[in-house]
Write a protein that holds these residues in place. Structure first.
Motif, PDB file in Angstrom:
ATOM      1  N   ASP A  16       6.129  -6.021 -17.975  1.00  9.24           N
ATOM      2  CA  ASP A  16       6.088  -5.186 -16.470  1.00  9.24           C
ATOM      3  C   ASP A  16       6.699  -6.180 -15.551  1.00  9.24           C
ATOM      4  N   LEU A  17       6.538  -7.346 -15.766  1.00  9.84           N
ATOM      5  CA  LEU A  17       7.284  -8.390 -14.756  1.00  9.84           C
ATOM      6  C   LEU A  17       9.000  -8.246 -14.840  1.00  9.84           C
ATOM      7  N   VAL A  18       9.256  -8.095 -15.917  1.00  7.34           N
ATOM      8  CA  VAL A  18      10.776  -8.099 -16.157  1.00  7.34           C
ATOM      9  C   VAL A  18      11.175  -6.754 -15.938  1.00  7.34           C
ATOM     10  N   THR A  19      10.731  -5.841 -16.479  1.00 11.42           N
ATOM     11  CA  THR A  19      11.486  -4.528 -16.399  1.00 11.42           C
ATOM     12  C   THR A  19      10.880  -3.693 -15.230  1.00 11.42           C
ATOM     13  N   GLY A  20       9.809  -4.305 -14.486  1.00 16.22           N
ATOM     14  CA  GLY A  20       9.339  -3.562 -13.302  1.00 16.22           C
ATOM     15  C   GLY A  20      10.195  -4.034 -12.018  1.00 16.22           C
ATOM     16  N   ASN A  68       0.691  -1.084   0.132  1.00 16.82           N
ATOM     17  CA  ASN A  68      -0.097  -0.110  -0.093  1.00 16.82           C
ATOM     18  C   ASN A  68       0.897   1.278  -0.037  1.00 16.82           C
ATOM     19  N   ALA A  69       2.116   1.142   0.579  1.00 16.76           N
ATOM     20  CA  ALA A  69       3.024   2.328   0.544  1.00 16.76           C
ATOM     21  C   ALA A  69       3.549   2.389  -1.008  1.00 16.76           C
ATOM     22  N   CYS A  70       3.437   1.684  -1.645  1.00 15.43           N
ATOM     23  CA  CYS A  70       4.183   1.699  -3.205  1.00 15.43           C
ATOM     24  C   CYS A  70       3.381   2.623  -3.916  1.00 15.43           C
ATOM     25  N   ARG A  71       3.806   3.449  -4.664  1.00 21.36           N
ATOM     26  CA  ARG A  71       2.974   4.072  -5.625  1.00 21.36           C
ATOM     27  C   ARG A  71       3.318   3.826  -7.214  1.00 21.36           C
ATOM     28  N   GLU A  72       3.845   2.553  -7.461  1.00 22.94           N
ATOM     29  CA  GLU A  72       4.131   2.401  -8.714  1.00 22.94           C
ATOM     30  C   GLU A  72       3.095   2.235  -9.592  1.00 22.94           C
ATOM     31  N   VAL A  73       3.162   2.420 -10.935  1.00 26.90           N
ATOM     32  CA  VAL A  73       2.079   2.289 -11.846  1.00 26.90           C
ATOM     33  C   VAL A  73       1.682   0.889 -12.304  1.00 26.90           C
ATOM     34  N   ASN A  74       2.855   0.425 -12.894  1.00 28.61           N
ATOM     35  CA  ASN A  74       2.550  -0.949 -13.856  1.00 28.61           C
ATOM     36  C   ASN A  74       3.173  -1.826 -12.981  1.00 28.61           C
ATOM     37  N   THR A  75       2.447  -2.691 -12.385  1.00 31.84           N
ATOM     38  CA  THR A  75       3.101  -3.624 -11.282  1.00 31.84           C
ATOM     39  C   THR A  75       2.508  -5.097 -11.483  1.00 31.84           C
TER      40      THR A  75
END
Ligand code: UDP
Ligand code: MG
Length: 346
Positions: free
Chosen positions: A232-236, A184-191
């Motif tokens: 997303d899974l790789v670059t994220g 919940n504290a993470c703000r990333e967009v594509n995850t």
């Protein structure tokens, strides 16, 4: 702007439950009733406190009305979050997470591919002290192409990221409250939530679960979306692809320098040679391919950075159907006329 939806959050301390089940719903009208019919008895049988949080991800069918009706049937344990657009499965789950109060949070697909009857087994493992229960589908009921592609992608991902998941695609998983709070504290967009959660867990475990065919309707993922999700899974989760690319660039530079020396020597020994034009073409196209791939790869990362710095809200909540603290049925936001007739007999 960013905290808009946060104002709607129910403070955790108010009425904690043991198990929260989070279910994203997108155009699932054909299968929802069957889901309700199996999910609630499975949870009731556990004889513990629980809540079910449905997130309607901008469905264009009757799903929101059906969710509202279900909310009115079981307002004690049901909460419904209505998005005003389609923001994707993972955004829907994140919104669900922000509204959970459970010590154990379980995610589940709405299409009954994950049998709700498996939930008690996950809860059992969590009670044993694990903070993440991943799942492996015993016999995966998807198309052969998806099974194959998914296995290949899984192997590539294991090499690139440090995330160890035998079966990345299965969404039936359990997370501890602490893991959820960190997410919940993470703000990333594509995850990709199972991977994100894995990186925060300290005592993960995997168990085998059943997997069924989609109960009704069709998969909401096109091939393109599946490819995007895997990107997303790789670059994220890793910048290893960029490092690989620098390594390839270095190797190629060294070998072309070698080739240059060889050609130079041949020029002096054999005189000018005109053959080999097509070899030259082949080499050039090969190198151009690698260069374009590299630019694309860089673009993936730049695009991610762009989305992060833009800092737009990740989703918009139109309304939340949930029981208020005074135990009154409550609705916040404006659910729209259609839904109001279905759900607002207050
Ligand atoms: N879903 C969603 N938003 C989307 C796509 C899917 O909330 O944009 C939900 C969908 O309703 C289902 C879950 O995510 O509950 C998994 O989707 P689906 O079964 O289509 O994916 P698959 O099982 O084919 O990977
Ligand atoms: Mg499915």
């Amino acid at each position: 702007m960013r905290n808009l939806h946060r104002n709607m959050q129910t403070p955790l301390s108010l009425s904690p439950v043991e198990v929260s089940v989070v279910i994203p719903v997108y155009n699932e009208e054909d299968g929802l009733q069957a889901l309700f019919d199996r999910l609630y008895p499975a949870l009731d049988a556990m004889a513990t406190s629980y809540e079910v949080i449905f997130i309607n991800d901008g469905s264009a069918d009757r799903s929101p009305q059906m969710l509202a009706a279900q909310y009115h049937k079981r307002p004690d344990v049901t909460r419904v979050i209505l998005f005003n657009g389609n923001f994707g499965q993972h955004m829907a789950i994140l919104a669900g997470f922000e509204h959970t109060r459970g010590r154990i949070v379980i995610t589940l697909d709405a299409d009954l591919q994950n049998p709700p009857e498996e939930i008690p087994r996950l809860v059992e493992k969590m009670r044993e002290g694990h903070d993440y229960v991943g799942t492996i589908r015993r016999q995966r009921n998807d198309t052969a192409f998806r099974r194959y592609a998914s296995r290949a992608m899984n192997r590539l991902r294991e090499r690139i990221t440090k995330i160890r998941m035998t079966d990345q695609g299965c969404m039936l998983r359990a997370y501890d409250r602490n893991v959820i709070d960190t997410i919940n504290a993470c703000r990333e967009v594509n995850t990709f939530i199972p991977a994100l959660a894995y990186t925060f867990s300290s005592n993960p475990i995997e168990i085998e679960v059943g997997h069924e065919q989609r109960h009704a309707g069709e998969s909401k993922y096109s091939l393109y979306q599946l490819i995007r999700l895997n990107f997303d899974l790789v670059t994220g989760f890793s910048i290893v692809p960029l490092q690989w690319f620098s390594a390839i660039g270095t190797l190629l530079s060294i070998s072309s320098a070698g080739l240059f020396v060889v050609l130079l020597v041949r020029r002096f020994i054999l005189g000018s040679e005109v053959q080999g034009v097509f070899t030259l073409f082949a080499l050039t196209f090969f190198l151009m391919g690698i260069m374009l791939f590299g630019i694309g790869l860089l673009g993936e990362y730049v695009g991610r950075i762009y989305q992060e710095v833009r800092d737009r809200p990740r989703y918009r909540i139109q309304a939340v159907l949930e029981r208020d603290l005074g135990a009154n049925d409550g609705m916040r936001g404006n659910p729209g006329n259609d839904l109001e007739t279905a759900s607002c007999e207050r």
